[in-house]
Design a protein around this motif. Structure first.
Motif, mmCIF file in Angstrom:
data_model
loop_
_atom_site.group_PDB
_atom_site.id
_atom_site.type_symbol
_atom_site.label_atom_id
_atom_site.label_comp_id
_atom_site.label_asym_id
_atom_site.label_seq_id
_atom_site.Cartn_x
_atom_site.Cartn_y
_atom_site.Cartn_z
ATOM 1 N N SER A 8 0.828 -1.207 0.000
ATOM 2 C CA SER A 8 0.000 0.000 0.000
ATOM 3 C C SER A 8 0.861 1.254 0.000
ATOM 4 O O SER A 8 0.580 2.212 -0.726
ATOM 5 C CB SER A 8 -0.926 0.013 1.215
ATOM 6 N N ILE A 9 1.919 1.259 0.810
ATOM 7 C CA ILE A 9 2.826 2.409 0.854
ATOM 8 C C ILE A 9 3.452 2.632 -0.511
ATOM 9 O O ILE A 9 3.494 3.757 -1.021
ATOM 10 C CB ILE A 9 3.910 2.214 1.938
ATOM 11 N N THR A 20 3.681 12.584 3.522
ATOM 12 C CA THR A 20 4.308 12.622 4.839
ATOM 13 C C THR A 20 4.057 11.320 5.601
ATOM 14 O O THR A 20 3.098 10.593 5.323
ATOM 15 C CB THR A 20 3.768 13.791 5.690
ATOM 16 N N ALA A 21 4.916 11.066 6.572
ATOM 17 C CA ALA A 21 4.740 9.884 7.426
ATOM 18 C C ALA A 21 3.428 9.992 8.200
ATOM 19 O O ALA A 21 2.731 8.991 8.387
ATOM 20 C CB ALA A 21 5.916 9.759 8.398
ATOM 21 N N ARG A 22 3.082 11.201 8.608
ATOM 22 C CA ARG A 22 1.828 11.405 9.337
ATOM 23 C C ARG A 22 0.622 11.022 8.470
ATOM 24 O O ARG A 22 -0.283 10.336 8.919
ATOM 25 C CB ARG A 22 1.707 12.844 9.805
ATOM 26 N N ARG A 27 -3.709 7.243 6.975
ATOM 27 C CA ARG A 27 -4.398 6.477 5.930
ATOM 28 C C ARG A 27 -4.338 4.979 6.174
ATOM 29 O O ARG A 27 -5.281 4.261 5.844
ATOM 30 C CB ARG A 27 -3.816 6.804 4.558
ATOM 31 N N LEU A 28 -3.223 4.507 6.746
ATOM 32 C CA LEU A 28 -3.040 3.074 6.962
ATOM 33 C C LEU A 28 -3.358 2.641 8.395
ATOM 34 O O LEU A 28 -3.226 1.473 8.735
ATOM 35 C CB LEU A 28 -1.615 2.669 6.586
ATOM 36 N N ARG A 33 5.812 5.840 13.773
ATOM 37 C CA ARG A 33 7.009 5.005 13.972
ATOM 38 C C ARG A 33 6.929 3.741 13.122
ATOM 39 O O ARG A 33 7.920 3.304 12.544
ATOM 40 C CB ARG A 33 7.163 4.652 15.458
ATOM 41 N N THR A 34 5.734 3.169 13.003
ATOM 42 C CA THR A 34 5.548 1.990 12.156
ATOM 43 C C THR A 34 5.854 2.333 10.705
ATOM 44 O O THR A 34 6.502 1.557 9.992
ATOM 45 C CB THR A 34 4.118 1.437 12.294
ATOM 46 N N ILE A 35 5.426 3.513 10.266
ATOM 47 C CA ILE A 35 5.708 3.953 8.900
ATOM 48 C C ILE A 35 7.215 4.074 8.697
ATOM 49 O O ILE A 35 7.752 3.629 7.675
ATOM 50 C CB ILE A 35 5.002 5.288 8.580
#
Length: 81
Positions: A8-9, A20-22, A27-28, A33-35
């Motif tokens: 998905s990423i 952005t990571a945020r 979205r996921l 931190r997981t991203i």
């Protein structure tokens, strides 16, 4: 499942150019931190991801990088995200 999230990423980065990571985390439905861990995993797998800091920054793929996911219909990538 992590493999689904990594896929998905990758698809989101191909569509959005920079995200952005945020926004990825929201979205996921995971933590930022997981991203970051997922981005490290993609990089270790040979996917050319770039982190850009500051205003207008975020995660991106090298411009010329594209993956061809054979076997997926047009609706399948949307179902993953």
């Amino acid at each position: 499942m992590r493999a689904d999230r990594l896929l998905s990423i990758l698809l989101l980065l191909q569509v959005n150019r920079r995200i952005t990571a945020r926004e990825l985390a929201q979205r996921l439905e995971v933590s930022e931190r997981t991203i970051h861990r997922d981005m490290e995993a993609l990089s270790a797998a040979g996917v050319p991801v770039l982190a850009e800091r500051g205003t207008g920054g975020g995660w991106a793929l090298l411009e010329e990088y594209r993956t061809d996911l054979t076997g997926l219909t047009r609706r399948d990538p949307n179902a993953l995200s």
